[in-house]
Design a protein around this motif. Structure first.
Motif, PDB file in Angstrom:
ATOM      1  N   ASN A 218       0.850  -1.189   0.000  1.00  0.00           N
ATOM      2  CA  ASN A 218       0.000   0.000   0.000  1.00  0.00           C
ATOM      3  C   ASN A 218       0.888   1.242   0.000  1.00  0.00           C
ATOM      4  OD1 ASN A 218      -2.378  -1.453   0.026  1.00  0.00           O
ATOM      5  ND2 ASN A 218      -2.323  -1.679   2.254  1.00  0.00           N
ATOM      6  N   GLY A 219       1.820   1.295  -0.918  1.00  0.00           N
ATOM      7  CA  GLY A 219       2.771   2.405  -0.996  1.00  0.00           C
ATOM      8  C   GLY A 219       2.112   3.709  -1.389  1.00  0.00           C
ATOM      9  N   TRP A 220       2.943   4.664  -1.673  1.00  0.00           N
ATOM     10  CA  TRP A 220       2.445   6.002  -1.968  1.00  0.00           C
ATOM     11  C   TRP A 220       1.847   6.108  -3.358  1.00  0.00           C
ATOM     12  CZ3 TRP A 220       7.327   8.987  -0.057  1.00  0.00           C
ATOM     13  CH2 TRP A 220       7.388   8.932   1.326  1.00  0.00           C
ATOM     14  N   GLY A 221       2.194   5.241  -4.251  1.00  0.00           N
ATOM     15  CA  GLY A 221       1.634   5.287  -5.591  1.00  0.00           C
ATOM     16  C   GLY A 221       2.491   6.122  -6.538  1.00  0.00           C
ATOM     17  N   ILE A 222       1.936   6.402  -7.698  1.00  0.00           N
ATOM     18  CA  ILE A 222       2.675   7.106  -8.741  1.00  0.00           C
ATOM     19  C   ILE A 222       2.992   8.545  -8.346  1.00  0.00           C
ATOM     20  CG2 ILE A 222       0.658   7.899 -10.019  1.00  0.00           C
ATOM     21  CD1 ILE A 222       3.825   6.527 -11.630  1.00  0.00           C
TER      22      ILE A 222
ATOM     23  N   TRP B 292       6.402   8.826  -6.800  1.00  0.00           N
ATOM     24  CA  TRP B 292       7.482   8.686  -7.772  1.00  0.00           C
ATOM     25  C   TRP B 292       7.681   9.985  -8.558  1.00  0.00           C
ATOM     26  CZ3 TRP B 292      10.871   4.966  -7.456  1.00  0.00           C
ATOM     27  CH2 TRP B 292      10.515   3.781  -6.807  1.00  0.00           C
ATOM     28  N   VAL B 293       6.597  10.621  -8.931  1.00  0.00           N
ATOM     29  CA  VAL B 293       6.679  11.893  -9.650  1.00  0.00           C
ATOM     30  C   VAL B 293       7.292  12.958  -8.746  1.00  0.00           C
ATOM     31  CG1 VAL B 293       5.313  13.734 -10.727  1.00  0.00           C
ATOM     32  CG2 VAL B 293       4.784  11.345 -11.222  1.00  0.00           C
ATOM     33  N   ALA B 294       6.861  13.007  -7.498  1.00  0.00           N
ATOM     34  CA  ALA B 294       7.401  13.986  -6.559  1.00  0.00           C
ATOM     35  C   ALA B 294       8.891  13.763  -6.331  1.00  0.00           C
ATOM     36  CB  ALA B 294       6.643  13.915  -5.230  1.00  0.00           C
ATOM     37  N   MET B 295       9.306  12.505  -6.184  1.00  0.00           N
ATOM     38  CA  MET B 295      10.727  12.219  -5.984  1.00  0.00           C
ATOM     39  C   MET B 295      11.542  12.614  -7.215  1.00  0.00           C
ATOM     40  SD  MET B 295      11.015   8.710  -3.755  1.00  0.00           S
ATOM     41  CE  MET B 295      10.082   7.715  -4.878  1.00  0.00           C
TER      42      MET B 295
ATOM     43  N   MET C  20      14.438  15.440  -7.215  1.00  0.00           N
ATOM     44  CA  MET C  20      15.782  15.087  -7.641  1.00  0.00           C
ATOM     45  C   MET C  20      16.272  16.066  -8.709  1.00  0.00           C
ATOM     46  SD  MET C  20      18.230  13.136  -6.962  1.00  0.00           S
ATOM     47  CE  MET C  20      17.796  11.549  -6.312  1.00  0.00           C
ATOM     48  N   LEU C  21      15.404  16.429  -9.654  1.00  0.00           N
ATOM     49  CA  LEU C  21      15.766  17.425 -10.670  1.00  0.00           C
ATOM     50  C   LEU C  21      16.086  18.776 -10.038  1.00  0.00           C
ATOM     51  CD1 LEU C  21      13.238  16.660 -13.530  1.00  0.00           C
ATOM     52  CD2 LEU C  21      15.711  16.362 -13.589  1.00  0.00           C
ATOM     53  N   ILE C  22      15.288  19.189  -9.072  1.00  0.00           N
ATOM     54  CA  ILE C  22      15.533  20.453  -8.380  1.00  0.00           C
ATOM     55  C   ILE C  22      16.859  20.401  -7.630  1.00  0.00           C
ATOM     56  CG2 ILE C  22      14.714  21.942  -6.504  1.00  0.00           C
ATOM     57  CD1 ILE C  22      11.840  21.224  -7.444  1.00  0.00           C
ATOM     58  N   PHE C  23      17.122  19.295  -6.960  1.00  0.00           N
ATOM     59  CA  PHE C  23      18.367  19.146  -6.211  1.00  0.00           C
ATOM     60  C   PHE C  23      19.583  19.251  -7.127  1.00  0.00           C
ATOM     61  CE2 PHE C  23      21.804  16.275  -4.893  1.00  0.00           C
ATOM     62  CZ  PHE C  23      22.191  16.898  -3.712  1.00  0.00           C
ATOM     63  N   TRP C  24      19.609  18.457  -8.214  1.00  0.00           N
ATOM     64  CA  TRP C  24      20.766  18.463  -9.103  1.00  0.00           C
ATOM     65  C   TRP C  24      20.878  19.787  -9.865  1.00  0.00           C
ATOM     66  CZ3 TRP C  24      24.652  15.789  -7.987  1.00  0.00           C
ATOM     67  CH2 TRP C  24      24.522  14.539  -7.418  1.00  0.00           C
ATOM     68  N   GLY C  25      19.754  20.402 -10.165  1.00  0.00           N
ATOM     69  CA  GLY C  25      19.795  21.733 -10.773  1.00  0.00           C
ATOM     70  C   GLY C  25      20.429  22.747  -9.836  1.00  0.00           C
TER      71      GLY C  25
END
Length: 85
Positions: A8-12, A15-18, A22-27
């Motif tokens: 019963n994970g967080w769902g899609i 994954w989109v939020a992560m 990640m894009l914001i972090f590396w940017g």
């Protein structure tokens, strides 16, 4: 059982939020590195602007090259600029 590997994970949405985070972090990392590399270093001075008379002589030379003024006028105006120094 608990419903499989995903359970019963967080769902899609998670994954989109992560992925976005990640894009914001590396940017941000790339931005910081670029800013550190491009900043003026200690002991370096920014280029000094040219004195006004040099800029005026450059413009005068361009006008002469375009044929807007003749050689006599060019010589007279250049001499006048150099007297003002």
């Amino acid at each position: 059982m608990m419903g499989g590997w995903y359970g019963n994970g967080w769902g899609i949405g998670a994954w989109v939020a992560m992925a976005l985070l990640m894009l914001i972090f590396w940017g941000g990392v790339v931005t910081v590195v670029v800013l550190l590399v491009r900043r003026p270093h200690a002991g370096e001075r920014p280029a000094a602007p040219q004195p006004p008379h040099q800029e005026a002589e450059r413009i005068l030379g361009e006008r002469f090259a375009r044929g807007e003024i003749d050689e006599q006028e060019f010589t007279a105006k250049r001499a006048a600029l150099r007297r003002q120094e």
